[in-house]
Write a protein that holds these residues in place. Structure first.
Motif, mmCIF file in Angstrom:
data_model
loop_
_atom_site.group_PDB
_atom_site.id
_atom_site.type_symbol
_atom_site.label_atom_id
_atom_site.label_comp_id
_atom_site.label_asym_id
_atom_site.label_seq_id
_atom_site.Cartn_x
_atom_site.Cartn_y
_atom_site.Cartn_z
ATOM 1 N N UNK A 1 0.708 -1.211 0.278
ATOM 2 C CA UNK A 1 0.114 0.247 -0.005
ATOM 3 C C UNK A 1 0.522 1.047 0.067
ATOM 4 N N UNK A 2 0.533 2.443 -0.999
ATOM 5 C CA UNK A 2 1.057 3.530 -0.904
ATOM 6 C C UNK A 2 0.697 4.430 -0.410
ATOM 7 N N UNK A 3 1.817 5.209 0.286
ATOM 8 C CA UNK A 3 1.162 6.159 1.210
ATOM 9 C C UNK A 3 0.984 7.491 0.813
ATOM 10 N N UNK A 4 0.254 8.337 1.003
ATOM 11 C CA UNK A 4 0.116 9.379 0.489
ATOM 12 C C UNK A 4 1.064 10.499 1.111
ATOM 13 N N UNK A 5 2.415 11.298 0.835
ATOM 14 C CA UNK A 5 3.083 11.778 1.457
ATOM 15 C C UNK A 5 2.270 13.591 1.796
ATOM 16 N N UNK A 6 1.795 14.196 2.665
ATOM 17 C CA UNK A 6 1.107 15.155 2.948
ATOM 18 C C UNK A 6 2.833 15.979 2.919
ATOM 19 N N UNK A 7 2.379 17.681 2.684
ATOM 20 C CA UNK A 7 3.363 18.374 2.566
ATOM 21 C C UNK A 7 2.686 19.775 3.480
ATOM 22 N N UNK A 8 3.630 19.657 5.184
ATOM 23 C CA UNK A 8 2.496 20.164 5.116
ATOM 24 C C UNK A 8 3.879 21.956 5.392
ATOM 25 N N UNK A 9 2.752 22.605 5.662
ATOM 26 C CA UNK A 9 3.227 24.670 5.920
ATOM 27 C C UNK A 9 3.023 24.678 7.044
ATOM 28 N N UNK A 10 4.333 25.877 7.217
ATOM 29 C CA UNK A 10 4.535 26.639 8.100
ATOM 30 C C UNK A 10 3.639 26.511 9.075
ATOM 31 N N UNK A 11 3.138 26.616 9.853
ATOM 32 C CA UNK A 11 2.049 27.027 10.763
ATOM 33 C C UNK A 11 0.647 25.650 10.820
ATOM 34 N N UNK A 12 0.764 24.373 10.277
ATOM 35 C CA UNK A 12 -0.072 23.074 10.441
ATOM 36 C C UNK A 12 0.084 23.084 11.695
ATOM 37 N N UNK A 13 -1.005 22.471 12.245
ATOM 38 C CA UNK A 13 -1.264 21.800 13.004
ATOM 39 C C UNK A 13 -1.116 20.284 12.769
ATOM 40 N N UNK A 14 -0.082 19.204 12.832
ATOM 41 C CA UNK A 14 -0.192 18.196 12.857
ATOM 42 C C UNK A 14 -0.652 17.477 14.145
#
Length: 150
Positions: free
Chosen positions: A1-14
């Motif tokens: 299964x391939x995971x989709x990598x997200x690209x967070x932006x500064x200020x994002x709550x993870x």
């Protein structure tokens, strides 16, 4: 299964799902996350807890990162990052799972209010026990960390 990598932006709550709970932090750029943690291997340790900077990889471990959003007024990304970085090395109030945890901190940075949907959901499930009693029960589920909270 391939995971989709997200690209967070500064200020994002993870958040990352750790099984029985989600762990939260604020992405501040340069593959760095600020979060309320006991440190490597002690994520839930109340005795060791303070606001820390860590790499995105260390925050994530092997878990999938999600970007948390709420439909309400928030600080700008720059202000969110400044609030998070300004708290690094502090306890930002003593760590307490029911009222001052990693989710409370991340929401304070972004939205200006200490709030934990995880705690709120738990309290609603246990009915009239109240926030403190619900917090004690939740801590009981995390028995390995109980001695740190006493």
């Amino acid at each position: 299964m391939n995971r989709i990598e997200i690209k967070p932006m500064p200020g994002d709550v993870l958040s990352v799902n750790r099984g029985i709970y989600k762990h939260y932090g604020v992405y501040v750029g340069n593959d760095t996350v600020v979060h309320f943690s006991g440190g490597e291997g002690f994520e839930l340790s109340a005795k060791r807890a303070c606001i820390r900077k860590t790499s995105l990889e260390n925050f994530r471990k092997n878990d999938e990162i999600q970007i948390e959003t709420r439909c309400c007024k928030s600080y700008s990304r720059k202000e969110t990052v400044m609030r998070a970085l300004g708290a690094v090395g502090t306890e930002k109030g003593k760590y307490a799972l029911p009222w001052n945890n990693c989710e409370h901190f991340a929401n304070w940075c972004r939205y200006g209010e200490k709030r934990s949907s995880q705690v709120e959901q738990f309290v609603s499930k246990v009915g009239g026990l109240g926030l403190l009693a619900a917090g004690v029960l939740l801590v009981g589920c995390l028995k390995d960390e109980l001695e740190d909270l006493i």
